[in-house]
Design a protein around this motif. Structure first.
Motif, PDB file in Angstrom:
ATOM      1  N   ALA A  80      28.961   4.923  23.623  1.00 16.68           N
ATOM      2  CA  ALA A  80      29.874   5.419  22.595  1.00 16.68           C
ATOM      3  C   ALA A  80      29.116   5.790  21.323  1.00 16.68           C
ATOM      4  O   ALA A  80      29.420   6.794  20.675  1.00 16.68           O
ATOM      5  N   ALA A  81      28.132   4.969  20.961  1.00 15.13           N
ATOM      6  CA  ALA A  81      27.328   5.283  19.781  1.00 15.13           C
ATOM      7  C   ALA A  81      26.487   6.543  19.990  1.00 15.13           C
ATOM      8  O   ALA A  81      26.275   7.329  19.063  1.00 15.13           O
ATOM      9  N   LEU A  82      25.995   6.755  21.229  1.00 18.29           N
ATOM     10  CA  LEU A  82      25.211   7.959  21.505  1.00 18.29           C
ATOM     11  C   LEU A  82      26.100   9.202  21.518  1.00 18.29           C
ATOM     12  O   LEU A  82      25.642  10.292  21.178  1.00 18.29           O
ATOM     13  N   LEU A  83      27.363   9.057  21.909  1.00 21.14           N
ATOM     14  CA  LEU A  83      28.264  10.192  21.965  1.00 21.14           C
ATOM     15  C   LEU A  83      28.763  10.593  20.580  1.00 21.14           C
ATOM     16  O   LEU A  83      28.910  11.784  20.282  1.00 21.14           O
ATOM     17  N   GLU A  84      29.037   9.597  19.732  1.00 21.07           N
ATOM     18  CA  GLU A  84      29.523   9.852  18.378  1.00 21.07           C
ATOM     19  C   GLU A  84      28.575   9.215  17.378  1.00 21.07           C
ATOM     20  O   GLU A  84      28.672   8.026  17.088  1.00 21.07           O
ATOM     21  N   PRO A  85      27.643   9.959  16.866  1.00 23.03           N
ATOM     22  CA  PRO A  85      26.704   9.353  15.910  1.00 23.03           C
ATOM     23  C   PRO A  85      27.415   8.925  14.640  1.00 23.03           C
ATOM     24  O   PRO A  85      28.296   9.608  14.139  1.00 23.03           O
ATOM     25  N   GLN A  86      27.057   7.755  14.162  1.00 20.48           N
ATOM     26  CA  GLN A  86      27.690   7.272  12.947  1.00 20.48           C
ATOM     27  C   GLN A  86      27.126   7.966  11.729  1.00 20.48           C
ATOM     28  O   GLN A  86      25.990   8.438  11.731  1.00 20.48           O
ATOM     29  N   ALA A  87      27.954   8.029  10.706  1.00 19.99           N
ATOM     30  CA  ALA A  87      27.556   8.770   9.512  1.00 19.99           C
ATOM     31  C   ALA A  87      26.628   7.966   8.621  1.00 19.99           C
ATOM     32  O   ALA A  87      25.857   8.531   7.855  1.00 19.99           O
ATOM     33  N   GLY A  88      26.687   6.627   8.703  1.00 18.88           N
ATOM     34  CA  GLY A  88      25.868   5.803   7.834  1.00 18.88           C
ATOM     35  C   GLY A  88      24.412   5.801   8.245  1.00 18.88           C
ATOM     36  O   GLY A  88      23.985   6.412   9.228  1.00 18.88           O
ATOM     37  N   ILE A  89      23.662   5.064   7.456  1.00 23.03           N
ATOM     38  CA  ILE A  89      22.234   4.959   7.737  1.00 23.03           C
ATOM     39  C   ILE A  89      21.996   4.196   9.025  1.00 23.03           C
ATOM     40  O   ILE A  89      21.114   4.497   9.802  1.00 23.03           O
ATOM     41  N   GLY A  90      22.840   3.173   9.297  1.00 18.54           N
ATOM     42  CA  GLY A  90      22.715   2.446  10.552  1.00 18.54           C
ATOM     43  C   GLY A  90      21.906   1.185  10.403  1.00 18.54           C
ATOM     44  O   GLY A  90      21.231   0.934   9.395  1.00 18.54           O
ATOM     45  N   ASP A  91      21.977   0.388  11.436  1.00 19.49           N
ATOM     46  CA  ASP A  91      21.246  -0.865  11.493  1.00 19.49           C
ATOM     47  C   ASP A  91      19.777  -0.583  11.751  1.00 19.49           C
ATOM     48  O   ASP A  91      19.421   0.246  12.610  1.00 19.49           O
ATOM     49  N   VAL A  92      18.917  -1.279  11.020  1.00 19.57           N
ATOM     50  CA  VAL A  92      17.474  -1.064  11.190  1.00 19.57           C
ATOM     51  C   VAL A  92      17.028  -1.459  12.584  1.00 19.57           C
ATOM     52  O   VAL A  92      16.151  -0.844  13.181  1.00 19.57           O
ATOM     53  N   ARG A  93      17.670  -2.469  13.172  1.00 21.17           N
ATOM     54  CA  ARG A  93      17.273  -2.906  14.500  1.00 21.17           C
ATOM     55  C   ARG A  93      17.561  -1.850  15.561  1.00 21.17           C
ATOM     56  O   ARG A  93      16.888  -1.805  16.582  1.00 21.17           O
ATOM     57  N   SER A  94      18.548  -1.013  15.365  1.00 21.49           N
ATOM     58  CA  SER A  94      18.894   0.027  16.336  1.00 21.49           C
ATOM     59  C   SER A  94      18.728   1.407  15.715  1.00 21.49           C
ATOM     60  O   SER A  94      19.512   2.303  15.964  1.00 21.49           O
ATOM     61  N   MET A  95      17.675   1.577  14.904  1.00 21.85           N
ATOM     62  CA  MET A  95      17.458   2.852  14.250  1.00 21.85           C
ATOM     63  C   MET A  95      17.202   3.955  15.273  1.00 21.85           C
ATOM     64  O   MET A  95      17.669   5.082  15.120  1.00 21.85           O
ATOM     65  N   GLY A  96      16.455   3.632  16.319  1.00 19.35           N
ATOM     66  CA  GLY A  96      16.192   4.638  17.335  1.00 19.35           C
ATOM     67  C   GLY A  96      17.456   5.131  17.992  1.00 19.35           C
ATOM     68  O   GLY A  96      17.577   6.312  18.338  1.00 19.35           O
ATOM     69  N   LEU A  97      18.438   4.253  18.203  1.00 19.47           N
ATOM     70  CA  LEU A  97      19.713   4.649  18.794  1.00 19.47           C
ATOM     71  C   LEU A  97      20.416   5.681  17.911  1.00 19.47           C
ATOM     72  O   LEU A  97      20.926   6.689  18.409  1.00 19.47           O
ATOM     73  N   HIS A  98      20.440   5.458  16.605  1.00 19.47           N
ATOM     74  CA  HIS A  98      21.075   6.396  15.689  1.00 19.47           C
ATOM     75  C   HIS A  98      20.306   7.716  15.622  1.00 19.47           C
ATOM     76  O   HIS A  98      20.907   8.784  15.532  1.00 19.47           O
ATOM     77  N   VAL A  99      19.004   7.626  15.668  1.00 15.66           N
ATOM     78  CA  VAL A  99      18.191   8.845  15.620  1.00 15.66           C
ATOM     79  C   VAL A  99      18.451   9.698  16.850  1.00 15.66           C
ATOM     80  O   VAL A  99      18.657  10.923  16.773  1.00 15.66           O
ATOM     81  N   VAL A 100      18.474   9.068  18.022  1.00 13.38           N
ATOM     82  CA  VAL A 100      18.748   9.813  19.254  1.00 13.38           C
ATOM     83  C   VAL A 100      20.130  10.439  19.201  1.00 13.38           C
ATOM     84  O   VAL A 100      20.334  11.594  19.583  1.00 13.38           O
ATOM     85  N   ALA A 101      21.117   9.685  18.731  1.00 12.96           N
ATOM     86  CA  ALA A 101      22.479  10.206  18.669  1.00 12.96           C
ATOM     87  C   ALA A 101      22.564  11.415  17.736  1.00 12.96           C
ATOM     88  O   ALA A 101      23.221  12.413  18.056  1.00 12.96           O
ATOM     89  N   ARG A 102      21.911  11.337  16.580  1.00 12.22           N
ATOM     90  CA  ARG A 102      21.980  12.457  15.633  1.00 12.22           C
ATOM     91  C   ARG A 102      21.253  13.685  16.165  1.00 12.22           C
ATOM     92  O   ARG A 102      21.760  14.802  16.069  1.00 12.22           O
ATOM     93  N   LEU A 103      20.060  13.483  16.727  1.00 15.15           N
ATOM     94  CA  LEU A 103      19.332  14.631  17.263  1.00 15.15           C
ATOM     95  C   LEU A 103      20.080  15.248  18.440  1.00 15.15           C
ATOM     96  O   LEU A 103      20.112  16.478  18.592  1.00 15.15           O
ATOM     97  N   ALA A 104      20.669  14.426  19.288  1.00 11.35           N
ATOM     98  CA  ALA A 104      21.408  14.959  20.430  1.00 11.35           C
ATOM     99  C   ALA A 104      22.631  15.739  19.963  1.00 11.35           C
ATOM    100  O   ALA A 104      22.941  16.807  20.507  1.00 11.35           O
ATOM    101  N   ALA A 105      23.347  15.230  18.980  1.00  9.35           N
ATOM    102  CA  ALA A 105      24.525  15.948  18.478  1.00  9.35           C
ATOM    103  C   ALA A 105      24.121  17.264  17.817  1.00  9.35           C
ATOM    104  O   ALA A 105      24.901  18.223  17.825  1.00  9.35           O
ATOM    105  N   ARG A 106      22.937  17.330  17.266  1.00 12.60           N
ATOM    106  CA  ARG A 106      22.483  18.547  16.600  1.00 12.60           C
ATOM    107  C   ARG A 106      22.331  19.694  17.577  1.00 12.60           C
ATOM    108  O   ARG A 106      22.605  20.851  17.240  1.00 12.60           O
ATOM    109  N   HIS A 107      21.936  19.403  18.831  1.00  9.90           N
ATOM    110  CA  HIS A 107      21.694  20.457  19.821  1.00  9.90           C
ATOM    111  C   HIS A 107      22.694  20.427  20.964  1.00  9.90           C
ATOM    112  O   HIS A 107      22.525  21.182  21.925  1.00  9.90           O
ATOM    113  N   GLY A 108      23.702  19.587  20.922  1.00  8.56           N
ATOM    114  CA  GLY A 108      24.652  19.502  22.024  1.00  8.56           C
ATOM    115  C   GLY A 108      24.112  18.815  23.252  1.00  8.56           C
ATOM    116  O   GLY A 108      24.588  19.042  24.368  1.00  8.56           O
ATOM    117  N   ILE A 109      23.127  17.964  23.059  1.00  7.30           N
ATOM    118  CA  ILE A 109      22.524  17.234  24.172  1.00  7.30           C
ATOM    119  C   ILE A 109      23.347  15.974  24.437  1.00  7.30           C
ATOM    120  O   ILE A 109      23.801  15.312  23.501  1.00  7.30           O
TER     121      ILE A 109
END
Length: 828
Positions: A573-602
């Motif tokens: 769910a987090a990968l499908l809908e990237p959160q708008a906040g900065i995110g948890d430092v422990r799962s920073m990679g998860l937020h980064v992947v979600a944002r980059l994927a949403a940018r290109h429709g991946i």
């Protein structure tokens, strides 16, 4: 229980009480109206009884005359017909009576029996078989019952005293008329007998006295107008004539002949009966009119009271319903507004505020005022106060969200500033490493340089993570499409344990568009880093790529402990809908992947593996893939081994005779995708479709040079960096050296110390996108080098050992820097 049912119960209780008391209050008026109606019906029957009495009196006179030979049968027949019509009218009225007083009911029953016996009595009259006395007595009984009925209705329940007196006065007048009628029969019988007897004389005198008493009772009970009617009626010539004859007959003694003839007496008596009947009809009509008026008044009063009560109750119900509906509607509007705000309005505002630059320089208070009031149900009552309170809550929620968005923007700007400073410092550090690494010959120092170079690549990936979280992307834009296999190798070189990445089945002909190369490599690097961290250190992480219709699928498979279905659903769910906040430092990679994927429709999805571990599936859409992409040869598994490290992902020359493969150039640093700046992404060898990202052919020089040997000269065999001999410790023989008169430029690029030299393109061939930020073109880079000093096999072996030890040092736990950010797993 809903509010409408509560309101119904609240209104029903007082309405029930009001209806009960209204019924009790309306009962007397309704009862009086009903009694007045029954009395009116009985008075109507009394009116018919008065008419029937008159007809019976006339019939009795005719019957007496017929029996005494003073009359004819035709006159009697006419009187009987008139009586029959009156009996029919009387019986028709009497049938609808209800609740008749006891005395009146008995009189009606007796009258009914007489009516049934009248045919026999009339037969006796026609046959003249009955005496006058018996005949007169029979008629006298039924007439007495008719007068008794009139007295009985005055005793009915609920009859007003004034009306009762008038009914009695009318009955008294009827009795007075009966007395005169009896006088007529008595005189007729005396005339037939030849004079009065003592008994008949007393009967005549009793009739005169009864008439006087009845008239006096009427005067006492009835109104003065009735007395006036009677006196005026009886003051005429006909009444005076009847009175004169009555006086004359009264003065005749017993046993004397009457001087009045039967015709004179019958005519005078009939005239007087008609005059009394006219007054009696006026009196009966007056009583009936008064009773009818009372009944009408009582009915209207009762109806008005009932209507008033019903209208009041209906009005109360209508007002309660209207007020209840208004209240319920306002509550529903308040509820709908709350739901709209909770499920649509507020999330939309939050989503808008989560976008970068949503505030546009406005303060949180201005943003809150700009959203307006969602609830229009306001007012001075409690419901309006609730609506105003809800608007205040919404205003405060939006203000807090705007304030948080402002804080996030400031934090994002801080992260971006830190990331850019870190990127500049990393570029400066790598540039200095290039400077000191170029002519370094000490293996111990080379080992440290290699470790620092690999750490710089990982530091740059973390810097890019901060840029992505801050809302920015990679500033580099490639000019050419890159093969998917090359992007995977470049992504693997950005992680700590790149040597554990194993390339599986990779379908050829899959390319990544230039604009998405860096972001796809960044996504794969985060997923590979997560897979290598949460899987056993002795297991490989497999990567497979295949085309699926217009898409391409990349699968990263590890053999770790996996994760629960619930945790996997949360991550997906987090990968499908990237959160708008900065995110948890422990799962920073998860937020980064979600944002980059949403940018290109991946689409990135974590799936359960059939065995231990997890499958990370990356679906690349058509807009990310390069159409009709062709590549000479994809990278091999050797490009990911410890012998290659974070070097260029281009294919390495095949192994030598003793099975030792040739390493790439030592000391080459990587750009942000993990490829060397001097080769591969941004500095590929050669041109054409196979150029770029290290896509050199199998015959390309091992040092990355794009120069070819001149005609007539063979390129020296290069089994190691710089074309030196193989490691002696492995039983190798030194490679042949080039001829002494061969110019230094013809030999593989080495420094003056004999180390591999990073070859740079000419300025017109150097792609701008491949250059690291902050890197500077050192002066003299294109100037010809002096003839390199060749090393012997032991020196070459020392350099290779330092390279391998530097790579190991950058990845072991004792020499490792702070842990890289990665996507989080709970099973760690």
């Amino acid at each position: 229980m809903k509010i409408n049912r509560r309101l119904v119960l609240l209104v029903t209780a007082p309405l029930t009480v009001a209806v009960a008391f209204s019924v009790l209050a309306l009962a007397p008026a309704t009862n009086q109206a009903l009694q007045a109606g029954r009395l009116t019906s009985m008075v109507e029957v009394a009116y018919e009884a008065s008419e029937l009495t008159y007809r019976l009196q006339r019939e009795r006179a005719a019957a007496t005359a017929l029996v005494s030979e003073q009359g004819d049968a035709e006159a009697f027949r006419l009187r009987t017909e008139e009586t029959d019509r009156s009996i029919a009218a009387f019986r028709g009225r009497a049938e609808g009576l209800s609740a008749v007083p006891g005395s009146a009911r008995g009189a009606l029953d007796r009258i009914e029996r007489f009516v049934e016996e009248m045919p026999g009595l009339r037969a006796q009259v026609r046959s003249k078989s009955s005496t006058v006395s018996a005949l007169a007595f029979g008629y006298r009984i039924v007439i007495a019952d008719l007068n008794s009925y009139r007295d009985g209705i005055a005793q009915a329940d609920g009859v007003d005293a004034d009306i009762a007196d008038r009914i009695r006065a009318a009955a008294a007048l009827s009795e007075a008329a009966e007395h005169t009628a009896q006088q007529q029969v008595t005189v007729a019988r005396a005339q037939a007998a030849g004079g009065f007897t003592t008994a008949s004389q007393r009967t005549f005198d009793a009739g005169r006295m009864g008439y006087t008493e009845s008239i006096g009772a009427m005067f006492d009970l009835g109104p003065g107008a009735w007395r006036t009617w009677l006196e005026r009626t009886l003051s005429g010539a006909r009444a005076l004539e009847a009175r004169r004859l009555e006086d004359e007959i009264g003065r005749t003694g017993a046993g004397k002949d009457l001087t009045v003839t039967p015709e004179q007496w019958q005519k005078a008596s009939n005239d007087r009966q008609e005059l009394l009947r006219s007054v009696e009809k006026r009196v009966d009509a007056a009583v009936l009119a008064q009773v009818s008026d009372v009944r009408t008044t009582l009915v209207w009063t009762a109806g008005a009271e009932v209507a008033l009560v019903v209208l009041t109750l209906v009005g109360v119900v209508v007002v309660a319903i209207r007020l209840g509906r208004v209240m319920i509607r306002r509550l529903r509007e308040l509820r709908n507004a709350a739901h709209q705000v909770a499920h649509s309005g507020l999330p939309t505002v939050m989503a808008e505020l989560s976008q970068p630059g949503a505030l546009r320089g406005a303060t949180p208070e201005e943003v809150a005022r700009r959203t307006g009031d969602p609830v229009r149900t306001t007012g001075e009552d409690e419901i309006g106060e609730v609506g105003e309170a809800f608007n205040a809550v919404h205003h405060e929620a939006v203000r807090l969200a705007a304030q948080q968005a402002h804080t996030h923007e400031q934090l994002a700007e801080t992260l971006v500033g830190v990331a850019r400073r870190g990127a500049r410092l990393t570029a400066v550090m790598v540039s200095e490493l290039d400077t000191v690494q170029r002519d370094e010959a000490d293996p111990a120092r080379m080992k440290a340089f290699f470790a620092l170079d690999h750490l710089a690549v990982r530091m740059e990936r973390n810097t890019n993570n901060l840029l992505v979280l801050g809302g920015y992307g990679n500033a580099r834009v490639r000019s050419a499409d890159v093969g998917c296999s090359t992007v995977i190798v470049a992504a693997a070189q950005q992680i700590e344990r790149f040597d554990r990445v194993s390339l599986g089945a990779i379908e050829s002909g899959i390319g990544i568009t230039a604009r998405a190369v860096h972001d796809v490599a960044h996504i794969l690097a985060e997923l590979l880093d997560n897979a290598t961290r949460y899987s056993p250190p002795d297991k490989q992480v497999g990567v497979a790529v295949w085309r699926l219709w217009d898409r391409a699928v990349v699968q990263i498979v590890d053999e770790g402990v996996g994760m629960t279905a619930e945790r996997r659903a949360v991550h997906n769910a987090a990968l499908l809908e990237p959160q708008a906040g900065i995110g948890d430092v422990r799962s920073m990679g998860l937020h980064v992947v979600a944002r980059l994927a949403a940018r290109h429709g991946i689409v990135v999805e974590l799936r359960d593996s059939s065995g231990p571990g997890t499958i990370a599936e990356v679906t690349l859409p058509a807009k990310v893939l390069a159409l009709d992409f062709k590549e000479d040869r994809g990278p091999s598994q050797d490009d990911l081994g410890n012998g290659v490290g974070y070097e260029t992902p281009r294919p390495i020359a095949p192994p030598g005779p003793q099975g030792r493969r040739q390493p790439a150039r030592a000391g080459a640093r990587s750009d942000h995708l993990g490829t060397p700046v001097g080769a591969g992404l941004g500095a590929s060898a050669g041109t054409g479709p196979g150029a770029g990202f290290g896509a050199a052919g199998p015959d390309a020089p091992a040092d990355g040079s794009d120069r070819e040997a001149p005609p007539g000269h063979e390129r020296p065999r290069e089994d190691g960096p710089g074309g030196g001999a193989r490691d002696r410790g492995h039983g190798t023989t030194p490679a042949p050296r080039p001829a002494r008169d061969e110019p230094a430029s013809r030999v593989a690029g080495v420094s003056s110390s004999g180390l591999p030299l990073r070859q740079r393109r000419a300025p017109q061939q150097w792609p701008t996108a491949g250059r690291r930020e902050g890197a500077e073109q050192r002066p003299g880079a294109g100037a010809p080098r002096p003839s390199p000093r060749r090393r012997d096999s032991r020196q070459v072996s020392d350099v290779l050992a330092a390279y391998a030890q530097g790579i190991n040092r950058s990845t072991n736990h004792r020499g490792r820097s702070a842990p890289d950010d990665h996507t989080e797993r709970t099973e760690k």
